[in-house]
Design a protein around this motif. Structure first.
Motif, short mmCIF file in Angstrom:
data_model
loop_
_atom_site.label_atom_id
_atom_site.label_comp_id
_atom_site.label_asym_id
_atom_site.label_seq_id
_atom_site.Cartn_x
_atom_site.Cartn_y
_atom_site.Cartn_z
N ALA A 39 0.84 -1.20 0.00
CA ALA A 39 0.00 0.00 0.00
C ALA A 39 0.87 1.25 0.00
O ALA A 39 1.55 1.52 0.99
CB ALA A 39 -0.91 0.00 1.22
N PRO A 40 0.90 2.03 -1.09
CA PRO A 40 1.70 3.25 -1.12
C PRO A 40 0.97 4.42 -0.43
O PRO A 40 -0.19 4.71 -0.73
CB PRO A 40 1.87 3.54 -2.63
N VAL A 41 1.67 5.06 0.49
CA VAL A 41 1.13 6.17 1.26
C VAL A 41 1.87 7.44 0.85
O VAL A 41 3.10 7.49 0.92
CB VAL A 41 1.32 5.92 2.78
N ILE A 42 1.14 8.45 0.42
CA ILE A 42 1.76 9.71 0.02
C ILE A 42 1.82 10.62 1.24
O ILE A 42 0.79 10.92 1.86
CB ILE A 42 0.96 10.42 -1.09
N GLY A 43 3.03 11.06 1.61
CA GLY A 43 3.19 11.90 2.79
C GLY A 43 4.06 13.11 2.49
O GLY A 43 5.06 13.01 1.78
N LEU A 44 3.68 14.24 3.04
CA LEU A 44 4.45 15.47 2.90
C LEU A 44 5.25 15.71 4.17
O LEU A 44 4.70 15.70 5.28
CB LEU A 44 3.51 16.66 2.65
N ILE A 45 6.55 15.90 4.02
CA ILE A 45 7.41 16.18 5.18
C ILE A 45 7.21 17.64 5.57
O ILE A 45 7.55 18.55 4.82
CB ILE A 45 8.88 15.90 4.85
N THR A 46 6.65 17.84 6.76
CA THR A 46 6.31 19.19 7.21
C THR A 46 7.10 19.60 8.45
O THR A 46 7.00 20.75 8.89
CB THR A 46 4.81 19.31 7.53
N GLY A 47 7.84 18.68 9.03
CA GLY A 47 8.59 18.97 10.25
C GLY A 47 10.05 18.64 10.10
O GLY A 47 10.54 18.33 9.00
N PRO A 48 10.79 18.69 11.19
CA PRO A 48 12.24 18.43 11.16
C PRO A 48 12.56 17.04 10.59
O PRO A 48 11.89 16.06 10.91
CB PRO A 48 12.65 18.53 12.62
N PHE A 49 13.59 16.98 9.76
CA PHE A 49 14.02 15.71 9.18
C PHE A 49 15.48 15.80 8.79
O PHE A 49 15.86 16.58 7.93
CB PHE A 49 13.16 15.37 7.96
N THR A 50 16.29 15.00 9.45
CA THR A 50 17.69 14.84 9.09
C THR A 50 17.89 13.40 8.65
O THR A 50 17.85 12.49 9.48
CB THR A 50 18.62 15.16 10.28
N PRO A 51 18.04 13.14 7.34
CA PRO A 51 18.13 11.76 6.87
C PRO A 51 19.27 10.98 7.52
O PRO A 51 20.41 11.43 7.55
CB PRO A 51 18.37 11.93 5.36
N VAL A 52 18.93 9.83 8.07
CA VAL A 52 19.92 8.93 8.67
C VAL A 52 19.60 7.52 8.18
O VAL A 52 18.54 6.98 8.48
CB VAL A 52 19.87 8.98 10.21
N ALA A 53 20.51 6.93 7.42
CA ALA A 53 20.27 5.61 6.85
C ALA A 53 20.51 4.52 7.88
O ALA A 53 21.53 4.52 8.57
CB ALA A 53 21.18 5.40 5.63
N GLU A 54 19.58 3.58 7.97
CA GLU A 54 19.75 2.42 8.84
C GLU A 54 20.69 1.45 8.13
O GLU A 54 20.38 0.95 7.04
CB GLU A 54 18.39 1.76 9.08
N PRO A 55 21.87 1.17 8.68
CA PRO A 55 22.92 0.45 7.94
C PRO A 55 22.50 -0.91 7.39
O PRO A 55 22.92 -1.29 6.31
CB PRO A 55 24.04 0.30 8.99
N GLY A 56 21.69 -1.64 8.12
CA GLY A 56 21.31 -2.96 7.65
C GLY A 56 20.31 -2.97 6.52
O GLY A 56 20.13 -3.98 5.84
N GLU A 57 19.62 -1.85 6.32
CA GLU A 57 18.55 -1.78 5.33
C GLU A 57 18.90 -0.90 4.13
O GLU A 57 18.46 -1.17 3.01
CB GLU A 57 17.27 -1.23 5.99
N CYS A 58 19.64 0.15 4.39
CA CYS A 58 19.72 1.24 3.43
C CYS A 58 21.17 1.69 3.21
O CYS A 58 21.87 2.00 4.17
CB CYS A 58 18.85 2.38 3.96
N GLU A 59 21.60 1.70 1.96
CA GLU A 59 22.95 2.17 1.65
C GLU A 59 22.99 3.68 1.41
O GLU A 59 24.00 4.32 1.65
CB GLU A 59 23.48 1.46 0.40
#
Length: 203
Positions: free
Chosen positions: A124-144
């Motif tokens: 199920a694809p959920v469309i979301g708008l980032i409206t607050g604080p967000f500092t991208p941090v990759a989870e090492p086991g999942e995301c390069e």
């Protein structure tokens, strides 16, 4: 460059229009799927982020160490767990775990029809708008890698092409929407193509 507010208004019209379910097998009508197959529920977040005056989509490059779809471009998300209320809750939880996006920083704009993946998920694809604080941090086991692409790029049907490769002894066709060094294909491209078609229909 389309201003973010105009792009969001266009998106709102597109999300209010009816849409059909999609599948990894849409371009391969000769594929025989088992009758009575059971699909596992999953949720993915399509995060929209306003950066430098334009709307962009946050995507990930999956870890090359993962069993399924290693190294592929994907939305943050995953299977729905028993502790999740629904697929939206699963998408938000996974986005927080995979890319460090707090659920409190996401405004849900709407949903796209579910997509059946070749790995047996009802996604199920959920469309979301980032409206607050967000500092991208990759989870090492999942995301390069975490990166963004312009929403205008992936919501334009003209940017997509159909390609193929051999899969389980047969020729499998799929959508692609490349951007720079990123080869976006498979379920991610199919979901984006469905959104692009709805956007085009609402011009």
């Amino acid at each position: 460059m389309t201003p973010p507010r105009e792009a969001l208004e266009h998106l709102s019209r597109a999300l209010s229009a009816p849409g059909d379910r999609s599948s990894d097998f849409d371009l391969n009508p000769d594929t025989l799927l088992p009758e009575g197959r059971t699909l596992r529920p999953a949720g993915v977040l399509v995060p929209l982020w306003e950066r430098d005056g334009e709307l962009r989509v946050v995507l990930t490059k999956r870890s090359s160490r993962l069993k399924h779809h290693p190294g592929q471009i994907a939305f943050p998300g995953g299977k729905q767990e028993e502790t999740d209320r629904d697929a939206t809750d699963a998408a938000l939880r996974e986005a927080e775990e995979e890319i460090g996006l707090p659920r409190s920083s996401v405004e849900i704009l709407g949903h796209l029809p579910v997509h059946e993946t070749v790995t047996g998920f009802s996604m199920a694809p959920v469309i979301g708008l980032i409206t607050g604080p967000f500092t991208p941090v990759a989870e090492p086991g999942e995301c390069e890698e975490i990166f963004t692409v312009p929403f205008a790029h992936v919501s334009d049907p003209a940017r997509f092409s159909v390609q193929y490769r051999r899969w389980r002894g047969t020729r499998r066709h799929y959508y692609t929407v490349p951007f720079g060094p990123y080869y976006i294909w498979g379920a991610t491209a199919r979901v984006l193509r469905g959104l692009a078609d709805r956007m085009a229909a609402c011009d």
